[in-house]
Write a protein that holds these residues in place. Structure first.
Motif, PDB file in Angstrom:
ATOM      1  N   TYR A   1       0.848  -1.187   0.000  1.00 16.42           N
ATOM      2  CA  TYR A   1       0.000   0.000   0.000  1.00 16.42           C
ATOM      3  C   TYR A   1       0.886   1.241   0.000  1.00 16.42           C
ATOM      4  CZ  TYR A   1       0.850   0.063   5.080  1.00 16.42           C
ATOM      5  OH  TYR A   1       1.438   0.080   6.319  1.00 16.42           O
ATOM      6  N   ILE A   2       0.276   2.378  -0.377  1.00 21.18           N
ATOM      7  CA  ILE A   2       0.975   3.660  -0.455  1.00 21.18           C
ATOM      8  C   ILE A   2       0.123   4.698   0.245  1.00 21.18           C
ATOM      9  CG2 ILE A   2       1.849   5.465  -1.996  1.00 21.18           C
ATOM     10  CD1 ILE A   2       2.190   3.320  -4.156  1.00 21.18           C
ATOM     11  N   GLY A   3       0.761   5.524   1.069  1.00 21.44           N
ATOM     12  CA  GLY A   3       0.021   6.583   1.745  1.00 21.44           C
ATOM     13  C   GLY A   3       0.882   7.299   2.760  1.00 21.44           C
ATOM     14  N   GLY A   4       0.564   8.574   2.989  1.00 15.50           N
ATOM     15  CA  GLY A   4       1.280   9.341   4.000  1.00 15.50           C
ATOM     16  C   GLY A   4       2.746   9.561   3.674  1.00 15.50           C
ATOM     17  N   GLY A   5       3.108   9.627   2.390  1.00 17.11           N
ATOM     18  CA  GLY A   5       4.498   9.823   2.006  1.00 17.11           C
ATOM     19  C   GLY A   5       5.337   8.573   2.100  1.00 17.11           C
ATOM     20  N   ASN A   6       4.686   7.393   2.229  1.00 13.93           N
ATOM     21  CA  ASN A   6       5.400   6.123   2.328  1.00 13.93           C
ATOM     22  C   ASN A   6       4.818   5.109   1.359  1.00 13.93           C
ATOM     23  OD1 ASN A   6       7.027   6.894   4.693  1.00 13.93           O
ATOM     24  ND2 ASN A   6       5.087   6.817   5.794  1.00 13.93           N
ATOM     25  N   ALA A   7       5.669   4.196   0.906  1.00 12.45           N
ATOM     26  CA  ALA A   7       5.222   3.064   0.095  1.00 12.45           C
ATOM     27  C   ALA A   7       5.847   1.794   0.665  1.00 12.45           C
ATOM     28  CB  ALA A   7       5.627   3.241  -1.366  1.00 12.45           C
ATOM     29  N   PHE A   8       5.061   0.731   0.764  1.00 14.52           N
ATOM     30  CA  PHE A   8       5.538  -0.549   1.277  1.00 14.52           C
ATOM     31  C   PHE A   8       5.438  -1.591   0.168  1.00 14.52           C
ATOM     32  CE2 PHE A   8       4.211   1.902   4.922  1.00 14.52           C
ATOM     33  CZ  PHE A   8       5.180   1.625   5.870  1.00 14.52           C
ATOM     34  N   VAL A   9       6.543  -2.289  -0.069  1.00 14.72           N
ATOM     35  CA  VAL A   9       6.624  -3.272  -1.151  1.00 14.72           C
ATOM     36  C   VAL A   9       7.225  -4.558  -0.595  1.00 14.72           C
ATOM     37  CG1 VAL A   9       7.486  -3.742  -3.477  1.00 14.72           C
ATOM     38  CG2 VAL A   9       7.019  -1.385  -2.782  1.00 14.72           C
ATOM     39  N   VAL A  10       6.681  -5.698  -1.017  1.00 15.31           N
ATOM     40  CA  VAL A  10       7.264  -6.999  -0.669  1.00 15.31           C
ATOM     41  C   VAL A  10       7.937  -7.569  -1.912  1.00 15.31           C
ATOM     42  CG1 VAL A  10       6.789  -9.394  -0.019  1.00 15.31           C
ATOM     43  CG2 VAL A  10       5.687  -7.530   1.211  1.00 15.31           C
TER      44      VAL A  10
ATOM     45  N   VAL B   1      -3.133  29.930   4.492  1.00 14.65           N
ATOM     46  CA  VAL B   1      -2.411  28.667   4.309  1.00 14.65           C
ATOM     47  C   VAL B   1      -3.024  27.676   5.285  1.00 14.65           C
ATOM     48  CG1 VAL B   1      -0.177  27.503   4.384  1.00 14.65           C
ATOM     49  CG2 VAL B   1      -0.312  29.902   3.663  1.00 14.65           C
ATOM     50  N   ILE B   2      -3.639  26.617   4.777  1.00 14.56           N
ATOM     51  CA  ILE B   2      -4.436  25.706   5.599  1.00 14.56           C
ATOM     52  C   ILE B   2      -3.808  24.314   5.594  1.00 14.56           C
ATOM     53  CG2 ILE B   2      -6.719  24.687   5.938  1.00 14.56           C
ATOM     54  CD1 ILE B   2      -7.828  27.096   4.347  1.00 14.56           C
ATOM     55  N   HIS B   3      -3.585  23.789   6.781  1.00  6.76           N
ATOM     56  CA  HIS B   3      -3.040  22.436   6.941  1.00  6.76           C
ATOM     57  C   HIS B   3      -4.030  21.607   7.753  1.00  6.76           C
ATOM     58  CE1 HIS B   3      -0.259  19.145   7.498  1.00  6.76           C
ATOM     59  NE2 HIS B   3      -0.339  19.259   8.811  1.00  6.76           N
ATOM     60  N   ILE B   4      -4.452  20.470   7.206  1.00  7.24           N
ATOM     61  CA  ILE B   4      -5.412  19.576   7.869  1.00  7.24           C
ATOM     62  C   ILE B   4      -4.764  18.207   8.028  1.00  7.24           C
ATOM     63  CG2 ILE B   4      -7.658  18.440   7.667  1.00  7.24           C
ATOM     64  CD1 ILE B   4      -8.652  20.849   6.106  1.00  7.24           C
ATOM     65  N   ASP B   5      -4.870  17.648   9.231  1.00  2.23           N
ATOM     66  CA  ASP B   5      -4.243  16.358   9.511  1.00  2.23           C
ATOM     67  C   ASP B   5      -5.206  15.482  10.297  1.00  2.23           C
ATOM     68  OD1 ASP B   5      -2.179  14.486   9.453  1.00  2.23           O
ATOM     69  OD2 ASP B   5      -1.390  15.133  11.382  1.00  2.23           O
ATOM     70  N   GLY B   6      -5.253  14.197   9.956  1.00  2.00           N
ATOM     71  CA  GLY B   6      -6.171  13.264  10.594  1.00  2.00           C
ATOM     72  C   GLY B   6      -5.832  13.005  12.053  1.00  2.00           C
ATOM     73  N   ASN B   7      -6.859  12.698  12.836  1.00  4.07           N
ATOM     74  CA  ASN B   7      -6.691  12.395  14.255  1.00  4.07           C
ATOM     75  C   ASN B   7      -6.574  10.895  14.492  1.00  4.07           C
ATOM     76  OD1 ASN B   7      -7.007  15.130  15.011  1.00  4.07           O
ATOM     77  ND2 ASN B   7      -9.221  14.931  15.058  1.00  4.07           N
TER      78      ASN B   7
ATOM     79  N   ALA C   1      -8.029   7.585   2.091  1.00  3.53           N
ATOM     80  CA  ALA C   1      -7.794   8.439   0.918  1.00  3.53           C
ATOM     81  C   ALA C   1      -9.105   8.828   0.255  1.00  3.53           C
ATOM     82  CB  ALA C   1      -6.884   7.723  -0.070  1.00  3.53           C
ATOM     83  N   GLN C   2     -10.038   7.878   0.144  1.00  2.70           N
ATOM     84  CA  GLN C   2     -11.309   8.161  -0.523  1.00  2.70           C
ATOM     85  C   GLN C   2     -12.127   9.188   0.244  1.00  2.70           C
ATOM     86  OE1 GLN C   2     -14.154   4.968  -0.530  1.00  2.70           O
ATOM     87  NE2 GLN C   2     -15.232   5.748  -2.321  1.00  2.70           N
ATOM     88  N   ARG C   3     -12.187   9.057   1.568  1.00  2.00           N
ATOM     89  CA  ARG C   3     -13.010   9.973   2.359  1.00  2.00           C
ATOM     90  C   ARG C   3     -12.396  11.364   2.420  1.00  2.00           C
ATOM     91  NH1 ARG C   3     -15.934   6.495   7.170  1.00  2.00           N
ATOM     92  NH2 ARG C   3     -16.653   4.807   5.810  1.00  2.00           N
TER      93      ARG C   3
ATOM     94  N   LEU D   1      -2.117  21.862  -2.580  1.00  2.00           N
ATOM     95  CA  LEU D   1      -0.687  21.564  -2.721  1.00  2.00           C
ATOM     96  C   LEU D   1      -0.336  20.160  -2.255  1.00  2.00           C
ATOM     97  CD1 LEU D   1       1.014  24.920  -1.620  1.00  2.00           C
ATOM     98  CD2 LEU D   1       0.847  23.965  -3.924  1.00  2.00           C
ATOM     99  N   ILE D   2      -0.847  19.742  -1.104  1.00  2.00           N
ATOM    100  CA  ILE D   2      -0.589  18.399  -0.599  1.00  2.00           C
ATOM    101  C   ILE D   2      -1.929  17.728  -0.328  1.00  2.00           C
ATOM    102  CG2 ILE D   2       0.468  17.004   1.226  1.00  2.00           C
ATOM    103  CD1 ILE D   2       2.430  19.285   1.707  1.00  2.00           C
ATOM    104  N   MET D   3      -2.199  16.643  -1.024  1.00  2.00           N
ATOM    105  CA  MET D   3      -3.405  15.853  -0.799  1.00  2.00           C
ATOM    106  C   MET D   3      -2.969  14.394  -0.750  1.00  2.00           C
ATOM    107  SD  MET D   3      -6.042  17.936  -0.666  1.00  2.00           S
ATOM    108  CE  MET D   3      -6.295  19.686  -0.950  1.00  2.00           C
ATOM    109  N   ASP D   4      -2.537  13.943   0.423  1.00  2.00           N
ATOM    110  CA  ASP D   4      -1.949  12.617   0.551  1.00  2.00           C
ATOM    111  C   ASP D   4      -2.523  11.922   1.778  1.00  2.00           C
ATOM    112  OD1 ASP D   4      -0.430  10.365   0.342  1.00  2.00           O
ATOM    113  OD2 ASP D   4       1.447  11.276   0.971  1.00  2.00           O
ATOM    114  N   GLY D   5      -3.432  10.981   1.549  1.00  2.00           N
ATOM    115  CA  GLY D   5      -4.023  10.255   2.659  1.00  2.00           C
ATOM    116  C   GLY D   5      -4.811  11.175   3.564  1.00  2.00           C
ATOM    117  N   ASP D   6      -4.429  11.233   4.848  1.00  2.00           N
ATOM    118  CA  ASP D   6      -5.145  12.076   5.797  1.00  2.00           C
ATOM    119  C   ASP D   6      -4.520  13.456   5.927  1.00  2.00           C
ATOM    120  OD1 ASP D   6      -2.820  11.119   7.052  1.00  2.00           O
ATOM    121  OD2 ASP D   6      -3.664  11.482   9.030  1.00  2.00           O
ATOM    122  N   ASP D   7      -3.597  13.784   5.046  1.00  2.00           N
ATOM    123  CA  ASP D   7      -2.843  15.043   5.112  1.00  2.00           C
ATOM    124  C   ASP D   7      -3.251  15.941   3.944  1.00  2.00           C
ATOM    125  OD1 ASP D   7      -1.057  17.048   5.519  1.00  2.00           O
ATOM    126  OD2 ASP D   7       0.746  15.824   5.365  1.00  2.00           O
TER     127      ASP D   7
END
Length: 512
Positions: free
Chosen positions: A83-92, A226-232, A263-265, A291-297
Motif C-alpha cells: 500500500y501507499i500513503g502518507g508519504g510512504n510506500a511498502f513493497v514486498v 495557508v491551511i493544513h489539515i491532519d487526521g486524528n 484516501a477516498q473519504r 498543494l498536498i493531498m496525501d491520505g489524511d494530510d
C-alpha cells in the motif's frame, strides 16, 4: 516466506521542498513532483524492471479485487506493492536481489526527474506470521537512516559558475517570457516545468497558478490563508488493525482497505470544499490551490476570507462521512499571511496551529468533533504561539467543529460565525457598532484588562455593550467575554456570504 523482503520507501522533507519558494508556480510544480514519486514513478519503475515478464509485479493495490496478498500464492510474482500513503510506500519482494535492482533503478529515475527530493529506502526480512513485528523493525531501520541522513547539495560540472539568486545552486537554465528572462537552477527549473504539467492543470484554469489569482479581487495585494489539515488518531487506528491481524495474509488486505478508505473519504471532503468554492466564487480561476493531498494530510492555499469556511467544510464533511467501521476526524491549522510572505514560515505557522488543535482534540478524543486553530501573521517577524502566552487568557480557540451547527459551547466555530455576523454592517443588532469602536476594543484587549474595563464603561455610556455582539444568552468565562477577542482578530477575514456558502455546502439546514 522468511526469505521475502519487506521494503519501505519514504519521501523525506516534503514540506521544505514544496514551500522553499515564494513563487506559487514553483510550489505548484513541487507538489506535482512529490505527488508523482510514489503514486506514479515507483509503480512505473517496477513495471519497467519486469518489462520482459510483465506478470511478475503487481502495482494496482487500490483495486478491491487485488486486496488479497498474492505473492505467496503466485510463484511467478516477484514484487507486490502492499500500500501507499502518507508519504510512504511498502513493497514486498521475493528476494533481496529484486529489492536492490528496483531500488537502484528508482534512485536513477529520481536523479533524472526530481533532484530536489530525498527518497529513502529500508528493508527487513519478512516473517509471514508477524506483520506488526516486521513493520516495527522496518520503521526502526528507517528512523536510523533518517538520523544519519546528510542531504547532498547540487554541484556543477564546472569550477566557476553563476549562482541562482534564490537558492544559491548553479544556474542551468534561462527562462524567457517576452523581453524578460530569469536565470534558474535545475531545482527551480524542474518545479516550473512541472507546474505546467497535466497534473497541475487538472480542470484547466480551475486552480490558482499565480499569487494574484488567490486574491479576493484580481490584481489585489492582500492576505491569503495557508491551511493544513491532519487526521486524528491515525496511529491508534493502525495499531488496532495490527492487533486484530497479526499475519501478512490478514493484515495486508486490511491495511489496503484502510489506506484506500482514508484516501477516498479525504478526497470526498476536499471535493465538497472545492464544490463550495465553485458555487461561491463566480470566476474561471478559483482563489484556491491544493498543494498536498496525501491520505489524511491536506495542505492548500486560498483567499483569506475563504480560509476558515473552507477548513470547516472539509472537517465537517469528514465527520459526516465517519462511521463505526472507519471513524475519521481531523484538525486544521490556518496561517493568515501576506501574499508575498515566505511560504515555508507560513506553513510552519499553520502546522503549529494544527498541532495546537490536535492537542485539544486528544483531551477529549471524541470522533464526532474536530478542532480548528489559526494565527494572523503580521510583519516579517513571526511570534510563536508560546510567545503570545499573555494573550491566551483572551482566546477561546481552538474552535470546536461538530458534525452539524452547534451553538451550545463557547468554543464552537458556529458561535464565532454568529458573533462575526453581529459585527458585520448588516449584522442586525439594534445599535450598529462602527468599525472604529471595534478596532479600539481590539487594541484595549491587547493592552490589558484595565484598558478593557475602562473602554467598556465609556461604550456603555453611549449604549454599546459587548453582550450586543455575543448575544444576551452568551456564556462568558472570565476575560474571554464569549470569544470576543477571537472574533475581533478574525474580523478582517470575515465575509457573511462567503462563510454562509461553505456552511450550506455541507449542511443545507443553515441554523444561523
Amino acid at each position: 516466506m522468511s526469505q521475502y523482503i519487506l521494503a519501505k520507501y519514504d519521501v523525506s522533507g516534503i514540506q521544505s521542498y514544496i514551500f522553499a519558494s515564494r513563487q506559487l508556480r514553483e510550489n505548484v510544480g513541487a507538489s506535482q513532483n512529490v505527488g508523482r514519486i510514489l503514486r506514479e514513478t515507483l509503480p512505473g519503475v517496477l513495471t519497467e524492471w519486469a518489462m520482459s515478464c510483465p506478470d511478475t509485479v503487481r502495482t494496482n493495490w487500490e483495486d478491491p479485487k487485488n486486496w488479497e496478498f498474492s505473492l505467496p500464492k503466485t510463484e511467478e510474482l516477484l514484487a507486490e506493492i502492499l500500500y501507499i500513503g502518507g508519504g510512504n510506500a511498502f513493497v514486498v519482494y521475493r528476494d533481496e536481489t529484486a529489492y536492490n535492482q528496483v531500488s537502484r533503478l528508482f534512485a536513477m529515475k529520481m536523479m533524472e526527474q526530481c533532484q530536489g527530493v530525498t527518497v529513502l529506502s529500508a528493508h527487513v526480512e519478512a516473517n509471514p506470521d508477524n506483520f506488526p513485528g516486521d513493520l516495527e523493525r522496518l520503521n526502526q531501520e528507517m528512523a536510523q537512516l533518517k538520523r544519519r541522513l546528510r542531504r547532498p547539495q547540487p554541484l556543477s560540472s564546472y569550477a566557476v559558475v553563476e549562482q541562482d539568486g534564490f537558492d544559491g545552486s548553479p544556474v542551468t537554465h534561462l527562462e524567457s517570457r517576452g523581453e524578460a528572462s530569469t536565470k534558474l537552477s535545475e531545482l527551480r527549473y524542474e518545479k516550473r516545468r512541472d507546474s505546467m504539467s497535466n497534473g497541475a492543470k487538472t480542470q484547466p484554469g480551475r486552480y490558482a497558478l499565480e499569487m494574484e489569482d488567490l486574491a479576493e479581487q484580481k490584481g489585489e495585494n492582500s492576505y491569503i490563508a495557508v491551511i493544513h489539515i491532519d487526521g486524528n488518531n491515525m496511529g491508534e487506528l493502525v495499531q488496532k488493525l495490527m492487533d486484530q491481524n497479526p499475519t501478512y495474509e490478514t493484515a495486508v488486505p486490511a491495511m489496503r482497505q484502510l489506506s484506500a478508505g482514508i484516501a477516498q473519504r479525504n478526497r470526498q471532503a476536499s471535493e465538497a470544499m472545492e464544490t463550495a468554492f465553485a458555487s461561491i466564487f463566480d470566476r474561471e480561476t478559483l482563489p484556491l490551490r491544493p498543494l498536498i493531498m496525501d491520505g489524511d494530510d491536506m495542505t492548500f492555499l486560498c483567499c483569506c476570507k475563504a480560509g476558515i469556511g473552507a477548513a470547516v467544510a472539509c472537517l465537517r464533511r469528514l465527520l459526516q462521512l465517519s462511521d463505526q467501521k472507519l471513524p475519521l476526524s481531523a484538525c486544521a491549522g490556518i496561517a493568515f499571511v501576506h501574499n508575498h510572505f515566505p511560504f515555508s514560515i507560513a506553513y510552519d505557522a499553520a502546522e503549529a496551529c494544527c498541532s495546537r488543535a490536535k492537542n485539544r482534540w486528544y483531551q477529549e478524543k471524541d470522533d464526532k468533533t474536530a478542532y480548528l486553530d489559526f494565527q494572523v501573521v503580521q510583519g516579517a517577524f513571526v511570534k510563536g504561539l508560546k510567545d503570545e502566552a499573555q494573550l491566551e487568557t483572551l482566546r477561546v480557540r481552538p474552535f470546536r467543529v461538530a458534525e452539524k451547527v452547534d451553538l451550545r459551547s463557547e468554543d464552537s466555530i458556529d458561535r464565532l460565525r454568529q458573533t462575526l455576523g453581529r459585527m458585520a454592517p448588516d449584522g442586525g443588532i439594534q445599535r450598529q457598532w462602527p468599525m472604529t469602536r471595534l478596532r479600539r476594543l481590539y487594541q484595549a484587549y491587547r493592552l490589558g484588562q484595565d484598558h478593557v474595563d475602562l473602554l467598556k464603561k465609556e461604550y456603555a455610556s453611549r449604549g454599546y455593550t459587548v453582550s450586543q455582539l455575543t448575544g444576551e444568552s452568551a456564556v462568558t468565562s472570565g476575560r474571554k467575554d464569549g470569544g470576543i477577542f477571537d472574533a475581533l482578530e478574525t474580523l478582517d477575514f470575515y465575509d457573511g456570504n462567503i462563510w454562509r456558502g461553505f456552511w450550506e455546502a455541507v449542511d443545507k439546514e443553515d441554523a444561523l
